[in-house]
Scaffold this motif. Structure first.
Motif, PDB file in Angstrom:
ATOM      1  N   LEU A 269       9.565 -12.487  19.983  1.00 41.10           N
ATOM      2  CA  LEU A 269       9.408 -12.783  18.555  1.00 41.10           C
ATOM      3  C   LEU A 269       8.445 -11.806  17.902  1.00 41.10           C
ATOM      4  CD1 LEU A 269      10.085 -14.753  16.215  1.00 41.10           C
ATOM      5  CD2 LEU A 269       7.954 -15.944  16.790  1.00 41.10           C
ATOM      6  N   LEU A 270       7.233 -11.734  18.384  1.00 42.98           N
ATOM      7  CA  LEU A 270       6.193 -10.888  17.814  1.00 42.98           C
ATOM      8  C   LEU A 270       5.850  -9.750  18.762  1.00 42.98           C
ATOM      9  CD1 LEU A 270       3.834 -13.693  16.475  1.00 42.98           C
ATOM     10  CD2 LEU A 270       5.054 -12.042  15.045  1.00 42.98           C
ATOM     11  N   GLN A 271       5.510  -8.614  18.194  1.00 40.77           N
ATOM     12  CA  GLN A 271       5.068  -7.494  18.996  1.00 40.77           C
ATOM     13  C   GLN A 271       3.714  -7.805  19.640  1.00 40.77           C
ATOM     14  OE1 GLN A 271       5.056  -4.092  16.389  1.00 40.77           O
ATOM     15  NE2 GLN A 271       7.224  -4.334  15.852  1.00 40.77           N
ATOM     16  N   PRO A 272       3.404  -7.157  20.773  1.00 40.10           N
ATOM     17  CA  PRO A 272       2.125  -7.440  21.439  1.00 40.10           C
ATOM     18  C   PRO A 272       0.918  -7.298  20.522  1.00 40.10           C
ATOM     19  CG  PRO A 272       3.533  -6.139  22.874  1.00 40.10           C
ATOM     20  CD  PRO A 272       4.237  -6.212  21.542  1.00 40.10           C
ATOM     21  N   GLU A 273       0.949  -6.323  19.608  1.00 38.02           N
ATOM     22  CA  GLU A 273      -0.183  -6.138  18.694  1.00 38.02           C
ATOM     23  C   GLU A 273      -0.349  -7.345  17.782  1.00 38.02           C
ATOM     24  OE1 GLU A 273       2.310  -4.064  19.131  1.00 38.02           O
ATOM     25  OE2 GLU A 273       1.423  -2.277  20.069  1.00 38.02           O
ATOM     26  N   SER A 274       0.756  -7.916  17.342  1.00 38.84           N
ATOM     27  CA  SER A 274       0.683  -9.094  16.468  1.00 38.84           C
ATOM     28  C   SER A 274       0.175 -10.309  17.228  1.00 38.84           C
ATOM     29  CB  SER A 274       2.058  -9.389  15.872  1.00 38.84           C
ATOM     30  OG  SER A 274       2.485  -8.345  15.026  1.00 38.84           O
ATOM     31  N   LEU A 275       0.645 -10.494  18.466  1.00 39.66           N
ATOM     32  CA  LEU A 275       0.145 -11.608  19.275  1.00 39.66           C
ATOM     33  C   LEU A 275      -1.346 -11.459  19.530  1.00 39.66           C
ATOM     34  CD1 LEU A 275       3.021 -12.028  21.885  1.00 39.66           C
ATOM     35  CD2 LEU A 275       2.366 -13.652  20.100  1.00 39.66           C
ATOM     36  N   ALA A 276      -1.787 -10.220  19.768  1.00 38.87           N
ATOM     37  CA  ALA A 276      -3.217 -10.002  19.988  1.00 38.87           C
ATOM     38  C   ALA A 276      -4.011 -10.385  18.745  1.00 38.87           C
ATOM     39  CB  ALA A 276      -3.473  -8.546  20.363  1.00 38.87           C
ATOM     40  N   ARG A 277      -3.505 -10.052  17.571  1.00 38.39           N
ATOM     41  CA  ARG A 277      -4.198 -10.438  16.333  1.00 38.39           C
ATOM     42  C   ARG A 277      -4.251 -11.951  16.180  1.00 38.39           C
ATOM     43  NH1 ARG A 277      -0.904  -6.052  14.124  1.00 38.39           N
ATOM     44  NH2 ARG A 277      -2.241  -4.243  13.720  1.00 38.39           N
ATOM     45  N   MET A 278      -3.142 -12.608  16.492  1.00 37.94           N
ATOM     46  CA  MET A 278      -3.081 -14.066  16.332  1.00 37.94           C
ATOM     47  C   MET A 278      -4.132 -14.764  17.185  1.00 37.94           C
ATOM     48  SD  MET A 278       0.174 -16.625  16.971  1.00 37.94           S
ATOM     49  CE  MET A 278       0.963 -16.330  15.396  1.00 37.94           C
ATOM     50  N   PHE A 279      -4.332 -14.268  18.407  1.00 39.71           N
ATOM     51  CA  PHE A 279      -5.205 -14.959  19.354  1.00 39.71           C
ATOM     52  C   PHE A 279      -6.564 -14.289  19.532  1.00 39.71           C
ATOM     53  CE2 PHE A 279      -0.958 -16.445  20.686  1.00 39.71           C
ATOM     54  CZ  PHE A 279      -1.186 -17.811  20.594  1.00 39.71           C
ATOM     55  N   SER A 280      -6.894 -13.323  18.689  1.00 39.59           N
ATOM     56  CA  SER A 280      -8.219 -12.701  18.730  1.00 39.59           C
ATOM     57  C   SER A 280      -9.141 -13.405  17.743  1.00 39.59           C
ATOM     58  CB  SER A 280      -8.132 -11.218  18.372  1.00 39.59           C
ATOM     59  OG  SER A 280      -7.409 -10.507  19.351  1.00 39.59           O
ATOM     60  N   PRO A 281     -10.419 -13.558  18.083  1.00 35.47           N
ATOM     61  CA  PRO A 281     -11.350 -14.196  17.140  1.00 35.47           C
ATOM     62  C   PRO A 281     -11.426 -13.410  15.840  1.00 35.47           C
ATOM     63  CG  PRO A 281     -12.310 -14.080  19.339  1.00 35.47           C
ATOM     64  CD  PRO A 281     -11.066 -13.245  19.382  1.00 35.47           C
ATOM     65  N   ALA A 282     -11.058 -14.072  14.745  1.00 27.99           N
ATOM     66  CA  ALA A 282     -11.151 -13.444  13.429  1.00 27.99           C
ATOM     67  C   ALA A 282     -12.447 -13.809  12.728  1.00 27.99           C
ATOM     68  CB  ALA A 282      -9.957 -13.852  12.566  1.00 27.99           C
ATOM     69  N   THR A 283     -12.993 -14.972  13.086  1.00 25.72           N
ATOM     70  CA  THR A 283     -14.232 -15.421  12.450  1.00 25.72           C
ATOM     71  C   THR A 283     -14.872 -16.521  13.283  1.00 25.72           C
ATOM     72  OG1 THR A 283     -15.181 -16.396  10.424  1.00 25.72           O
ATOM     73  CG2 THR A 283     -13.004 -17.153  11.064  1.00 25.72           C
ATOM     74  N   PRO A 284     -16.206 -16.587  13.320  1.00 25.58           N
ATOM     75  CA  PRO A 284     -16.850 -17.805  13.838  1.00 25.58           C
ATOM     76  C   PRO A 284     -16.548 -18.970  12.903  1.00 25.58           C
ATOM     77  CG  PRO A 284     -18.423 -15.995  13.596  1.00 25.58           C
ATOM     78  CD  PRO A 284     -17.186 -15.585  12.877  1.00 25.58           C
ATOM     79  N   THR A 285     -16.628 -20.181  13.409  1.00 22.63           N
ATOM     80  CA  THR A 285     -16.377 -21.346  12.570  1.00 22.63           C
ATOM     81  C   THR A 285     -17.634 -22.203  12.452  1.00 22.63           C
ATOM     82  OG1 THR A 285     -15.738 -23.102  14.125  1.00 22.63           O
ATOM     83  CG2 THR A 285     -14.114 -21.363  13.708  1.00 22.63           C
ATOM     84  N   ASP A 286     -17.550 -23.220  11.609  1.00 26.62           N
ATOM     85  CA  ASP A 286     -18.637 -24.179  11.476  1.00 26.62           C
ATOM     86  C   ASP A 286     -18.336 -25.468  12.223  1.00 26.62           C
ATOM     87  OD1 ASP A 286     -16.610 -25.176   9.923  1.00 26.62           O
ATOM     88  OD2 ASP A 286     -17.770 -25.274   8.059  1.00 26.62           O
ATOM     89  N   GLU A 287     -17.317 -25.450  13.095  1.00 28.78           N
ATOM     90  CA  GLU A 287     -16.931 -26.623  13.859  1.00 28.78           C
ATOM     91  C   GLU A 287     -17.596 -26.559  15.233  1.00 28.78           C
ATOM     92  OE1 GLU A 287     -12.614 -27.384  13.556  1.00 28.78           O
ATOM     93  OE2 GLU A 287     -12.594 -25.721  12.127  1.00 28.78           O
ATOM     94  N   PRO A 288     -18.313 -27.599  15.642  1.00 26.50           N
ATOM     95  CA  PRO A 288     -19.126 -27.511  16.861  1.00 26.50           C
ATOM     96  C   PRO A 288     -18.344 -27.232  18.128  1.00 26.50           C
ATOM     97  CG  PRO A 288     -19.038 -29.768  16.014  1.00 26.50           C
ATOM     98  CD  PRO A 288     -18.475 -28.892  14.953  1.00 26.50           C
ATOM     99  N   ASP A 289     -17.086 -27.687  18.213  1.00 26.69           N
ATOM    100  CA  ASP A 289     -16.310 -27.462  19.428  1.00 26.69           C
ATOM    101  C   ASP A 289     -15.296 -26.326  19.265  1.00 26.69           C
ATOM    102  OD1 ASP A 289     -14.799 -28.858  17.602  1.00 26.69           O
ATOM    103  OD2 ASP A 289     -13.877 -30.219  19.047  1.00 26.69           O
ATOM    104  N   VAL A 290     -15.470 -25.505  18.207  1.00 23.36           N
ATOM    105  CA  VAL A 290     -14.550 -24.394  17.947  1.00 23.36           C
ATOM    106  C   VAL A 290     -15.363 -23.140  17.662  1.00 23.36           C
ATOM    107  CG1 VAL A 290     -12.588 -23.575  16.591  1.00 23.36           C
ATOM    108  CG2 VAL A 290     -12.933 -26.040  16.907  1.00 23.36           C
ATOM    109  N   PRO A 291     -15.638 -22.322  18.685  1.00 23.56           N
ATOM    110  CA  PRO A 291     -16.447 -21.122  18.438  1.00 23.56           C
ATOM    111  C   PRO A 291     -15.814 -20.157  17.447  1.00 23.56           C
ATOM    112  CG  PRO A 291     -16.313 -21.601  20.794  1.00 23.56           C
ATOM    113  CD  PRO A 291     -15.341 -22.511  20.118  1.00 23.56           C
ATOM    114  N   HIS A 292     -14.485 -19.989  17.521  1.00 25.25           N
ATOM    115  CA  HIS A 292     -13.826 -18.993  16.682  1.00 25.25           C
ATOM    116  C   HIS A 292     -12.466 -19.505  16.212  1.00 25.25           C
ATOM    117  CE1 HIS A 292     -16.605 -16.452  19.087  1.00 25.25           C
ATOM    118  NE2 HIS A 292     -16.728 -15.795  17.948  1.00 25.25           N
ATOM    119  N   TYR A 293     -11.998 -18.896  15.129  1.00 25.58           N
ATOM    120  CA  TYR A 293     -10.645 -19.126  14.640  1.00 25.58           C
ATOM    121  C   TYR A 293      -9.918 -17.798  14.653  1.00 25.58           C
ATOM    122  CZ  TYR A 293      -7.010 -21.692  12.089  1.00 25.58           C
ATOM    123  OH  TYR A 293      -5.837 -22.337  11.751  1.00 25.58           O
TER     124      TYR A 293
END
Length: 355
Positions: A269-293
């Motif tokens: 479905l998606l190229q490897p580069e797109s999958l890497a973007r989807m599952f790479s940390p884009a930002t820290p979050t303010d949720e205690p049990d979620v380090p990154h989104y």
């Protein structure tokens, strides 16, 4: 058959019983964890995958209390915010097509947004860092019927402010994903639901998955949502925001989500580069049990997951890509949260039984 109450107590009791039980077949232990979903009550579907093979694929309870329809692996539940990973995938597909860039200003595609959105990019919408206001807080009391994604745009057109400078912080935003659905339509020349069907669902064989629109399509094997109040289950399937597609409008089953999970391991479905973007940390979050989104996924060390909660539905999908293990729990009731349950189910399959 019984109707139970006090969700937290039930969840704790089920987890405690499973933890103290002698070693047994994991499927039997899952049945014990799911016992309050079984019988003449709103139910659930559970899927455990390893290396693409179902270790457990089972329905519990009822998809339709009034008709007495049993829940099964083919039952389609409203995914709520699990939808966001499909919205993100649609944007990534269009980026691969050269139709848009993740760094496009959202106003390139939706120019009617106010000046406060001038600096907002598609990347920020994907990662919940846009600062756009929550549309749910500005729905008029006399709004007729249900909101659509276009109604979200109209609400935001009148809100010339953001919670923080775009890109400077994280705040989970349904508004952003509703706008992304509209961007998909503008960039592709097709409506969002049609794009998902043509570019994601049909190619992957997700034949019964649909971004549901009343009067346009039907949901096969549909689960209806319920809420428990005063000891009774009441159908609470829709709210005023349930027809907004980009942030939560997809219906799917554990069988179709198995196909989706398989597509996240390769380039079908998606190229490897797109999958890497989807599952790479884009930002820290303010949720205690979620380090990154990432893009449509919460990221927690070795796992990627997302919950989906709307009136009458509670869902979770959790993936451990390094172990090729995935757990999905879909339910048509207003509680409890299934993410802790999914983690407990995973523990039965991740931890080897003692000798």
């Amino acid at each position: 058959m019984r109707v139970t109450g006090l969700f937290p107590l039930l969840a704790l009791a089920a987890l405690s019983a499973a933890a103290t039980a002698p070693p047994t077949d994991p499927s039997t232990a899952v049945d014990a964890l799911m016992r309050d979903y079984d019988g003449h009550v709103p139910g659930a579907a559970v899927l455990v995958l390893r290396d693409g093979r179902p270790l457990l694929r089972r329905g519990y309870g009822l998809a339709d209390l009034e008709a007495g329809t049993a829940a099964g692996p083919e039952t389609n539940y409203r995914l709520a915010s699990i939808t966001k990973q499909f919205t993100a995938a649609a944007i990534l597909l269009l980026a691969e097509d050269g139709r848009l860039s993740l760094d496009d200003p959202v106003k390139r595609w939706l120019p009617s947004l106010p000046a406060a959105a001038d600096a907002v990019t598609l990347r920020q919408l994907l990662a919940h860092t846009s600062g756009l206001v929550d549309y749910e807080d500005y729905v008029a009391d006399d709004f007729p019927g249900q909101l659509r994604d276009a109604d979200v745009l109209r609400i935001l057109e009148d809100q010339d402010r953001t919670y923080f400078p775009p890109g400077s912080a994280y705040r989970y935003s349904n508004s952003g994903y509703a706008l992304l659905a509209l961007v998909v339509g503008e960039a592709s020349g097709r409506d969002f639901a049609s794009f998902l069907h043509e570019r994601i669902f049909r190619p992957l064989g997700m034949d019964n998955t649909v971004a549901h629109q009343d009067g346009v399509d039907t949901v096969a094997h549909r689960a209806w949502g319920y809420s428990l109040a005063d000891g009774r289950w009441t159908r609470t399937d829709q709210s005023r925001t349930s027809a907004v597609l980009g942030d939560g409008g997809i219906y799917s089953s554990i069988d179709d989500l198995a196909r989706w999970d398989a597509a996240l391991y390769d380039d079908r479905l998606l190229q490897p580069e797109s999958l890497a973007r989807m599952f790479s940390p884009a930002t820290p979050t303010d949720e205690p049990d979620v380090p990154h989104y990432g893009f449509g996924w919460r990221l927690n060390g070795d796992s990627a997951w997302h919950s989906g909660e709307s009136i009458g539905f509670r869902n979770a999908i959790v993936r451990w890509p390094g172990e090729r293990l995935t757990v999905v729990v879909l339910s048509n009731r207003n509680g409890p949260r299934p993410y802790p349950l999914a983690l407990e189910i995973a523990r039965l399959f991740r931890d080897p039984a003692p000798p």
